[in-house]
Design a protein around this motif. Structure first.
Motif, PDB file in Angstrom:
ATOM      1  N   GLU A  74       0.874  -1.163   0.000  1.00 23.89           N
ATOM      2  CA  GLU A  74       0.000   0.000   0.000  1.00 23.89           C
ATOM      3  C   GLU A  74       0.908   1.209   0.000  1.00 23.89           C
ATOM      4  O   GLU A  74       1.713   1.403   0.924  1.00 23.89           O
ATOM      5  CB  GLU A  74      -0.908  -0.019   1.228  1.00 23.89           C
ATOM      6  CG  GLU A  74      -1.847  -1.217   1.188  1.00 23.89           C
ATOM      7  CD  GLU A  74      -3.082  -1.070   2.054  1.00 23.89           C
ATOM      8  OE1 GLU A  74      -3.073  -0.231   2.971  1.00 23.89           O
ATOM      9  OE2 GLU A  74      -4.052  -1.803   1.794  1.00 23.89           O
ATOM     10  N   ARG A 103       1.301  11.511   1.367  1.00 25.03           N
ATOM     11  CA  ARG A 103       0.718  12.489   2.308  1.00 25.03           C
ATOM     12  C   ARG A 103       1.196  13.904   1.986  1.00 25.03           C
ATOM     13  O   ARG A 103       2.405  14.121   1.826  1.00 25.03           O
ATOM     14  CB  ARG A 103       1.155  12.160   3.743  1.00 25.03           C
ATOM     15  CG  ARG A 103       0.709  10.784   4.215  1.00 25.03           C
ATOM     16  CD  ARG A 103       1.156  10.533   5.649  1.00 25.03           C
ATOM     17  NE  ARG A 103       0.878   9.154   6.033  1.00 25.03           N
ATOM     18  CZ  ARG A 103      -0.284   8.723   6.527  1.00 25.03           C
ATOM     19  NH1 ARG A 103      -1.279   9.563   6.717  1.00 25.03           N
ATOM     20  NH2 ARG A 103      -0.442   7.456   6.840  1.00 25.03           N
ATOM     21  N   ALA A 114      -2.538  13.695   8.796  1.00 26.04           N
ATOM     22  CA  ALA A 114      -3.884  13.236   9.202  1.00 26.04           C
ATOM     23  C   ALA A 114      -3.778  11.749   9.505  1.00 26.04           C
ATOM     24  O   ALA A 114      -2.752  11.117   9.218  1.00 26.04           O
ATOM     25  CB  ALA A 114      -4.904  13.477   8.087  1.00 26.04           C
ATOM     26  N   GLY A 115      -4.827  11.199  10.073  1.00 25.52           N
ATOM     27  CA  GLY A 115      -4.924   9.755  10.270  1.00 25.52           C
ATOM     28  C   GLY A 115      -3.768   9.177  11.054  1.00 25.52           C
ATOM     29  O   GLY A 115      -3.337   9.719  12.075  1.00 25.52           O
ATOM     30  N   SER A 116      -3.263   8.042  10.550  1.00 23.63           N
ATOM     31  CA  SER A 116      -2.261   7.292  11.322  1.00 23.63           C
ATOM     32  C   SER A 116      -0.978   8.090  11.525  1.00 23.63           C
ATOM     33  O   SER A 116      -0.252   7.876  12.496  1.00 23.63           O
ATOM     34  CB  SER A 116      -1.957   5.949  10.649  1.00 23.63           C
ATOM     35  OG  SER A 116      -1.282   6.137   9.426  1.00 23.63           O
ATOM     36  N   MET A 117      -0.696   9.041  10.613  1.00 21.84           N
ATOM     37  CA  MET A 117       0.546   9.812  10.769  1.00 21.84           C
ATOM     38  C   MET A 117       0.499  10.713  12.013  1.00 21.84           C
ATOM     39  O   MET A 117       1.503  10.889  12.707  1.00 21.84           O
ATOM     40  CB  MET A 117       0.777  10.676   9.532  1.00 21.84           C
ATOM     41  CG  MET A 117       2.086  11.416   9.599  1.00 21.84           C
ATOM     42  SD  MET A 117       2.268  12.599   8.281  1.00 21.84           S
ATOM     43  CE  MET A 117       3.994  12.381   7.929  1.00 21.84           C
ATOM     44  N   PHE A 171      -3.540   9.890   0.352  1.00 22.97           N
ATOM     45  CA  PHE A 171      -4.232   8.835  -0.402  1.00 22.97           C
ATOM     46  C   PHE A 171      -3.368   7.591  -0.475  1.00 22.97           C
ATOM     47  O   PHE A 171      -2.168   7.634  -0.219  1.00 22.97           O
ATOM     48  CB  PHE A 171      -4.610   9.302  -1.822  1.00 22.97           C
ATOM     49  CG  PHE A 171      -3.453   9.766  -2.665  1.00 22.97           C
ATOM     50  CD1 PHE A 171      -2.932  11.039  -2.520  1.00 22.97           C
ATOM     51  CD2 PHE A 171      -2.895   8.930  -3.626  1.00 22.97           C
ATOM     52  CE1 PHE A 171      -1.871  11.481  -3.308  1.00 22.97           C
ATOM     53  CE2 PHE A 171      -1.833   9.357  -4.418  1.00 22.97           C
ATOM     54  CZ  PHE A 171      -1.317  10.638  -4.258  1.00 22.97           C
ATOM     55  N   ASP A 186     -12.882   6.518  -0.865  1.00 22.28           N
ATOM     56  CA  ASP A 186     -12.537   5.403   0.037  1.00 22.28           C
ATOM     57  C   ASP A 186     -11.031   5.347   0.271  1.00 22.28           C
ATOM     58  O   ASP A 186     -10.581   4.807   1.292  1.00 22.28           O
ATOM     59  CB  ASP A 186     -12.933   4.056  -0.595  1.00 22.28           C
ATOM     60  CG  ASP A 186     -14.341   3.621  -0.213  1.00 22.28           C
ATOM     61  OD1 ASP A 186     -15.086   4.441   0.333  1.00 22.28           O
ATOM     62  OD2 ASP A 186     -14.678   2.453  -0.477  1.00 22.28           O
ATOM     63  N   THR A 187     -10.260   5.820  -0.689  1.00 21.64           N
ATOM     64  CA  THR A 187      -8.799   5.639  -0.627  1.00 21.64           C
ATOM     65  C   THR A 187      -8.052   6.965  -0.473  1.00 21.64           C
ATOM     66  O   THR A 187      -6.821   6.967  -0.438  1.00 21.64           O
ATOM     67  CB  THR A 187      -8.280   4.930  -1.902  1.00 21.64           C
ATOM     68  OG1 THR A 187      -8.523   5.774  -3.024  1.00 21.64           O
ATOM     69  CG2 THR A 187      -8.954   3.587  -2.122  1.00 21.64           C
ATOM     70  N   CYS A 188      -8.802   8.069  -0.434  1.00 28.94           N
ATOM     71  CA  CYS A 188      -8.172   9.399  -0.314  1.00 28.94           C
ATOM     72  C   CYS A 188      -8.772  10.150   0.880  1.00 28.94           C
ATOM     73  O   CYS A 188      -9.933   9.920   1.216  1.00 28.94           O
ATOM     74  CB  CYS A 188      -8.510  10.282  -1.512  1.00 28.94           C
ATOM     75  SG  CYS A 188      -8.017   9.685  -3.103  1.00 28.94           S
ATOM     76  N   ARG A 189      -8.027  11.086   1.426  1.00 29.34           N
ATOM     77  CA  ARG A 189      -8.649  12.087   2.304  1.00 29.34           C
ATOM     78  C   ARG A 189      -8.792  13.370   1.487  1.00 29.34           C
ATOM     79  O   ARG A 189      -7.799  13.854   0.914  1.00 29.34           O
ATOM     80  CB  ARG A 189      -7.815  12.367   3.565  1.00 29.34           C
ATOM     81  CG  ARG A 189      -7.933  11.287   4.603  1.00 29.34           C
ATOM     82  CD  ARG A 189      -7.472  11.723   5.999  1.00 29.34           C
ATOM     83  NE  ARG A 189      -7.779  10.645   6.926  1.00 29.34           N
ATOM     84  CZ  ARG A 189      -6.932   9.647   7.204  1.00 29.34           C
ATOM     85  NH1 ARG A 189      -5.729   9.616   6.661  1.00 29.34           N
ATOM     86  NH2 ARG A 189      -7.282   8.699   8.044  1.00 29.34           N
ATOM     87  N   LYS A 226     -14.014   8.918   3.124  1.00 35.98           N
ATOM     88  CA  LYS A 226     -14.508   7.820   3.979  1.00 35.98           C
ATOM     89  C   LYS A 226     -14.426   8.142   5.471  1.00 35.98           C
ATOM     90  O   LYS A 226     -15.083   7.457   6.275  1.00 35.98           O
ATOM     91  CB  LYS A 226     -13.768   6.519   3.653  1.00 35.98           C
ATOM     92  CG  LYS A 226     -14.523   5.296   4.149  1.00 35.98           C
ATOM     93  CD  LYS A 226     -14.091   4.013   3.481  1.00 35.98           C
ATOM     94  CE  LYS A 226     -12.902   3.407   4.149  1.00 35.98           C
ATOM     95  NZ  LYS A 226     -12.605   2.056   3.638  1.00 35.98           N
ATOM     96  N   ARG A 252     -16.023   6.511   8.777  1.00 35.55           N
ATOM     97  CA  ARG A 252     -15.171   6.020   9.875  1.00 35.55           C
ATOM     98  C   ARG A 252     -15.553   6.688  11.198  1.00 35.55           C
ATOM     99  O   ARG A 252     -15.627   6.049  12.236  1.00 35.55           O
ATOM    100  CB  ARG A 252     -13.690   6.349   9.592  1.00 35.55           C
ATOM    101  CG  ARG A 252     -13.060   5.551   8.462  1.00 35.55           C
ATOM    102  CD  ARG A 252     -11.535   5.779   8.429  1.00 35.55           C
ATOM    103  NE  ARG A 252     -10.909   5.179   7.263  1.00 35.55           N
ATOM    104  CZ  ARG A 252     -10.531   5.864   6.179  1.00 35.55           C
ATOM    105  NH1 ARG A 252     -10.690   7.165   6.107  1.00 35.55           N
ATOM    106  NH2 ARG A 252      -9.974   5.232   5.159  1.00 35.55           N
TER     107      ARG A 252
HETATM  108  P1  5GP Z   1      -3.878   6.263   7.262  1.00 33.57           P
HETATM  109  O1  5GP Z   1      -2.486   5.666   7.226  1.00 33.57           O
HETATM  110  O2  5GP Z   1      -3.884   7.647   7.809  1.00 33.57           O
HETATM  111  O3  5GP Z   1      -4.876   5.353   7.896  1.00 33.57           O
HETATM  112  O4  5GP Z   1      -4.333   6.358   5.723  1.00 33.57           O
HETATM  113  C1  5GP Z   1      -3.696   7.230   4.828  1.00 33.57           C
HETATM  114  C2  5GP Z   1      -4.502   7.325   3.535  1.00 33.57           C
HETATM  115  O5  5GP Z   1      -4.472   6.081   2.852  1.00 33.57           O
HETATM  116  C3  5GP Z   1      -5.990   7.639   3.747  1.00 33.57           C
HETATM  117  O6  5GP Z   1      -6.425   8.455   2.672  1.00 33.57           O
HETATM  118  C4  5GP Z   1      -6.669   6.282   3.703  1.00 33.57           C
HETATM  119  O7  5GP Z   1      -7.974   6.374   3.188  1.00 33.57           O
HETATM  120  C5  5GP Z   1      -5.763   5.510   2.743  1.00 33.57           C
HETATM  121  N1  5GP Z   1      -5.619   4.099   3.153  1.00 33.57           N
HETATM  122  C6  5GP Z   1      -4.657   3.543   3.921  1.00 33.57           C
HETATM  123  N2  5GP Z   1      -4.850   2.217   4.081  1.00 33.57           N
HETATM  124  C7  5GP Z   1      -5.954   1.931   3.394  1.00 33.57           C
HETATM  125  C8  5GP Z   1      -6.677   0.706   3.170  1.00 33.57           C
HETATM  126  O8  5GP Z   1      -6.305  -0.381   3.616  1.00 33.57           O
HETATM  127  N3  5GP Z   1      -7.810   0.818   2.422  1.00 33.57           N
HETATM  128  C9  5GP Z   1      -8.244   2.001   1.893  1.00 33.57           C
HETATM  129  N4  5GP Z   1      -9.380   2.029   1.181  1.00 33.57           N
HETATM  130  N5  5GP Z   1      -7.578   3.161   2.077  1.00 33.57           N
HETATM  131  C10 5GP Z   1      -6.457   3.135   2.806  1.00 33.57           C
END
Ligand code: 5GP
Length: 239
Positions: free
Chosen positions: A90, A94, A98-101, A176, A197-200, A212, A216
């Motif tokens: 994956e 970035r 945002a998110g996991s970061m 994304f 689903d795959t982007c912020r 998404k 969430r």
């Molecule tokens: P995070 O690492 O912050 O969870 O995700 C970073 C970006 O990648 C976000 O835009 C998130 O939607 C996308 N992303 C990360 N892992 C996945 C995944 O397993 N499935 C999908 N659909 N998006 C993911």
């Protein structure tokens, strides 16, 4: 003609195509999942929205010269793609924290990054997609450093194009996820989907979340938000 079901994932089904060895049909489902499938819900119409949004994004990238698996849409929920062996990586790009970061590095959500960052995660539901580096990727999958360098360069290029495209529809591309696959001739192409689903995606003026994260974090109705994105893309991209 649609052949047999080859694979069913959380969001899509993959079918063979009778008489076409190197093409596949992707059928988008109405399922939304988050937190590695722990949260899930069916949204009527979501499959159509993801299929059509992703088709618009891939058409835009194709026109910009990015090699992709996308061939054409077949129906509201189906698209024809080139068959590729998905690399279980994956690739996350970035632009804004945002998110996991934010959780991993203690950054405040919304912090602009000085330059775009490309990260790798190992695509594995069992392991919760762990964060990995190039050396792990070389060890775990059939890629060498030149493949990884190619993927990183492609990810940066795709980011540049997508930032322009989304700014035209008044959205900020925060981050994304991309997936790449290998065609039968060995070349690496952009695969899977690109959608909310795959982007912020945040509204350029208000930072309203339009991806998404609304599902969430139970913020707004996912279908209404995705409809807005599709309408705006239809105004600027011809599929
Ligand atoms: P995070 O690492 O912050 O969870 O995700 C970073 C970006 O990648 C976000 O835009 C998130 O939607 C996308 N992303 C990360 N892992 C996945 C995944 O397993 N499935 C999908 N659909 N998006 C993911």
């Amino acid at each position: 003609m649609k052949g047999s079901l080859l694979y069913e994932g959380k969001a899509k089904k993959v079918y063979s195509l009778i008489g076409e060895e190197y093409e596949l049909i992707l059928e988008y489902k109405d399922e939304a999942t988050a937190f590695n499938g722990k949260k899930h819900q069916t949204f009527r119409g979501k499959g159509r929205l993801n299929n059509l949004i992703s088709a618009h994004v891939f058409s835009y990238l194709k026109l910009a010269g990015i090699p992709t698996h996308f061939i054409q849409t077949l129906s509201d929920t189906e698209q024809l793609v080139k068959q590729s062996q998905i690399i279980p990586l994956e690739v996350v790009v970035r632009n804004v924290a945002a998110g996991s970061m934010t959780r991993r590095l203690g950054l405040e959500e919304g912090t602009e990054l000085p330059e775009p960052i490309v990260e790798f995660y190992y695509k594995s539901d069992d392991l919760d997609d762990p964060f990995i580096n190039d050396e792990h990727a070389r060890m775990l999958m059939k890629v060498d450093q030149s493949d990884l360098d190619h993927i990183k360069a492609a990810a940066h290029k795709i980011n540049n194009h997508l930032q322009v495209m989304f700014s035209e529809i008044e959205l900020r591309l925060i981050d994304f996820k991309l997936e790449f696959g290998r065609l039968h001739d060995g070349s690496i192409v952009l695969s899977d989907e690109i959608s909310p689903d795959t982007c912020r995606l945040w509204d350029q003026d208000t930072n309203r979340k339009m991806d998404k994260d609304v599902f969430r974090n139970d913020i707004e109705d996912l279908v209404e938000i995705y409809e807005i994105i599709l309408k705006r893309l239809e105004a600027i991209v011809h599929v």
